[in-house]
Design an enzyme around this catalytic site. Structure first.
Site, PDB file in Angstrom:
ATOM      1  N   ASP A   1      -0.386   4.708   1.679  1.00 46.16           N
ATOM      2  CA  ASP A   1      -0.068   5.922   2.612  1.00 46.16           C
ATOM      3  C   ASP A   1       0.099   5.363   3.753  1.00 46.16           C
ATOM      4  O   ASP A   1      -0.634   3.663   4.194  1.00 46.16           O
ATOM      5  CB  ASP A   1      -1.375   6.902   2.615  1.00 46.16           C
ATOM      6  CG  ASP A   1      -1.534   7.325   1.860  1.00 46.16           C
ATOM      7  OD1 ASP A   1      -1.579   8.199   1.463  1.00 46.16           O
ATOM      8  OD2 ASP A   1      -2.432   7.297   0.672  1.00 46.16           O
TER       9      ASP A   1
ATOM     10  N   ASP B   1       1.003  -1.479  -0.543  1.00 47.79           N
ATOM     11  CA  ASP B   1       0.457   0.038  -0.132  1.00 47.79           C
ATOM     12  C   ASP B   1       1.113   1.596   0.029  1.00 47.79           C
ATOM     13  O   ASP B   1       2.215   0.910   0.536  1.00 47.79           O
ATOM     14  CB  ASP B   1      -1.710   0.056   0.964  1.00 47.79           C
ATOM     15  CG  ASP B   1      -1.543   0.964   1.570  1.00 47.79           C
ATOM     16  OD1 ASP B   1      -2.246   1.479   0.052  1.00 47.79           O
ATOM     17  OD2 ASP B   1      -2.768   1.700   1.889  1.00 47.79           O
TER      18      ASP B   1
END
Length: 539
Positions: A94, A92
């Site tokens: 963030d 991912d």
């Protein structure tokens, strides 16, 4: 947490304190003692005995624990996994590849508060409530209909003393009256992704971005309550949720970060080091994020370098997780250098290109990356990890930034002394309840134990305590973490401490009925979590 209960039992078994003479109970019956027979508890020597026990703990047990401190840069495992079997690493963006400064949550809070005032016509007076970064923790539940924020354990029990209406704690008696006890039935809990949907009254906040949302909900509730304004809690929940969402969807957060990237992004050379290490060992690397293309590109150039795309075999933006893992209908679209979406049919996911939308089923078809040879890292236990574990057989790694700060607290002498004595009190209560004449001192110990539990909570967060524990049980957050993450760590930089062929073995945690058999081994430290000196040998 430290395995102090077992240590306490062993300590109580060997500590003799004058007339009190704490002894092991005969296994056949809790009231049948060894040859010394049953004794009453004299009132006079109680304080002396207490001091004797405390002195013994400080002299013997606490120094032993202090010499084996937990390593905040360790990787912890829920399920056995060998990195030698992992061929593909996914990430991912963030709070996985990139971390943000404390200024970001203030930005999100202020922007959402302005949207409430300007677009949802909320009173302008709520501007007097500033963002408090120390109010909420991740993993809390929110009762949408009662407007209550609370901490719930792995067994669906509310931790009393952690229920907040606005910014004020709700008395335990009121909580028990509202919920007919402290248990929340399964049908009232949030659905699989932590959302409050039809038939559910609880929403669980699992995202790090949800910290401003919880604080804003509590502040607006506080304003309405303090000013005796009648309002519908369901409408407030929806309006705050929509305002927080719009801060992302309308690009308010993205534009602010891009305009002052050094203020909001914590520069971390180790992110590049992790990616470079994996690439040098021949691993495939991919990125799947919900963030937009230009935002990711600028952030990755800042933390990794202009050549960041050379390290990735596949890059997918605006994936709309968790729908990405379940919706088979959305095809991929290529994004060109100017951010324009192309209409070409995608037959292959090419290195150096950026793709938008898509779905995991098409991703698997185009890459052939299936099963347990794939390890995906994310910070959101539901949106990033749950479907991959349950439906697709990928291995998963959870990034829990709060872990590092909590371990550092657990390593302090004050915390270790407090927890040691707290567990000793629990052991004393368990052992001494069989003495008919001990009720007065037992009541004093129960009062002291309650006070010490509140003190322990304050080590982490004054309102809600630790992310991972209630007074005696794991939190609901930890339960889901244990279920959906094979391994977990504070940041990706922890991977640098391990060889690419390292095998993670979960510690064998004794079951309750195994504790008497295993207590001596636990005391000797056979089943400890990785410690600082051990990690030095791994590097």
């Amino acid at each position: 947490m430290l395995q102090l209960p077992s240590l306490t039992r062993a300590a109580l078994g060997v500590v003799h304190t004058g007339p009190m003479c704490l002894q092991r109970r005969c296994p056949e019956h809790p009231r049948r003692l060894h040859s010394a027979g049953r004794r009453s508890l004299p009132a006079a020597p109680a304080q002396t005995s207490r001091q004797h026990i405390w002195l013994s703990l400080v002299t013997n047990l606490v120094p032993s624990i202090m010499s084996n401190l937990l390593n905040p840069d360790a990787i912890f495992t829920n399920n056995e996994m060998s990195l030698s079997d992992i061929e593909i690493y996914g990430f991912d963006y963030d709070y996985t590849l990139v971390f943000y400064s404390k200024h970001l949550h203030t930005l999100i809070y202020n922007a959402a508060r302005d949207l409430l005032i300007n677009e949802h016509r909320y009173p302008a007076e709520i501007r007097k409530y500033d963002y408090d970064p120390n109010f909420a923790i991740r993993g809390l539940h929110y009762d949408v209909h009662r407007a209550l924020l609370m901490k719930i354990d792995a067994f669906h029990y509310i931790q009393l003393g952690t229920v907040y209406r606005g910014l004020s704690v709700v008395p335990d008696e009121e909580v028990i009256a509202m919920y007919d006890g402290s248990h929340v039935p399964l049908e009232q809990m949030s659905d699989f992704y932590g959302k409050s949907s039809h038939g559910h009254t609880m929403k669980q906040f699992m995202d790090i971005f949800s910290l401003p949302e919880m604080t804003l909900l509590s502040c607006v509730n506080e304003y309405f309550l303090k000013n005796n304004i009648d309002y519908e809690p369901v409408h407030l929940y929806k309006d705050v949720k929509d305002s927080i969402r719009d801060v992302h969807i309308k690009g308010i957060m993205y534009r602010a970060i891009e305009a002052d990237i050094e203020k909001y992004i914590c520069y971390a050379e180790q992110t590049r080091a992790v990616l470079r290490k994996l690439a040098d060992h021949g691993k495939k690397i991919f990125l799947i994020t919900n963030s937009p293309s230009s935002f990711v590109d600028k952030g990755m150039k800042f933390i990794v370098g202009k050549d960041w795309r050379d390290l990735f075999d596949v890059v997918i933006v605006q994936a709309d997780k968790p729908n990405f893992f379940n919706d088979k209908r959305r095809p991929f679209r290529k994004v060109n250098e100017r951010g324009v979406l192309l209409w070409d049919k995608i037959h292959k996911l090419q290195k150096g290109q950026i793709y938008k939308q898509g779905n995991l089923y098409e991703f698997l078809k185009l890459t052939g990356w299936r099963g347990s040879k794939v390890l995906y890292f994310g910070d959101h236990i539901y949106s990033d990890l749950a479907d991959l574990t349950l439906k697709h057989g990928w291995r998963t790694g959870a990034i829990i930034p709060e872990l590092r700060s909590e371990i550092k607290i657990m390593n302090t002498e004050q915390y270790i002394q407090t927890m040691t004595w707290l567990q000793t009190l629990t052991g004393l209560l368990e052992h001494m309840q069989v003495y008919p004449d001990s009720q007065m001192i037992l009541q004093e110990w129960k009062k002291e134990r309650k006070e010490m539990r509140e003190m322990t909570r304050n080590f982490f967060n004054s309102q809600f305590g630790s992310l991972f524990r209630t007074d005696q049980n794991p939190t609901y957050f930890l339960r889901r973490l244990s279920r959906f993450a094979d391994i977990y760590m504070a940041s990706l930089s922890c991977l640098l401490n391990y060889d690419p062929n390292y095998t993670f073995y979960p510690r064998r945690t004794p079951l309750q009925h195994e504790l008497p058999t295993w207590s001596d081994q636990l005391c000797s430290g056979t089943f400890r979590i990785p410690f600082l000196q051990e990690m030095a040998q791994i590097k």
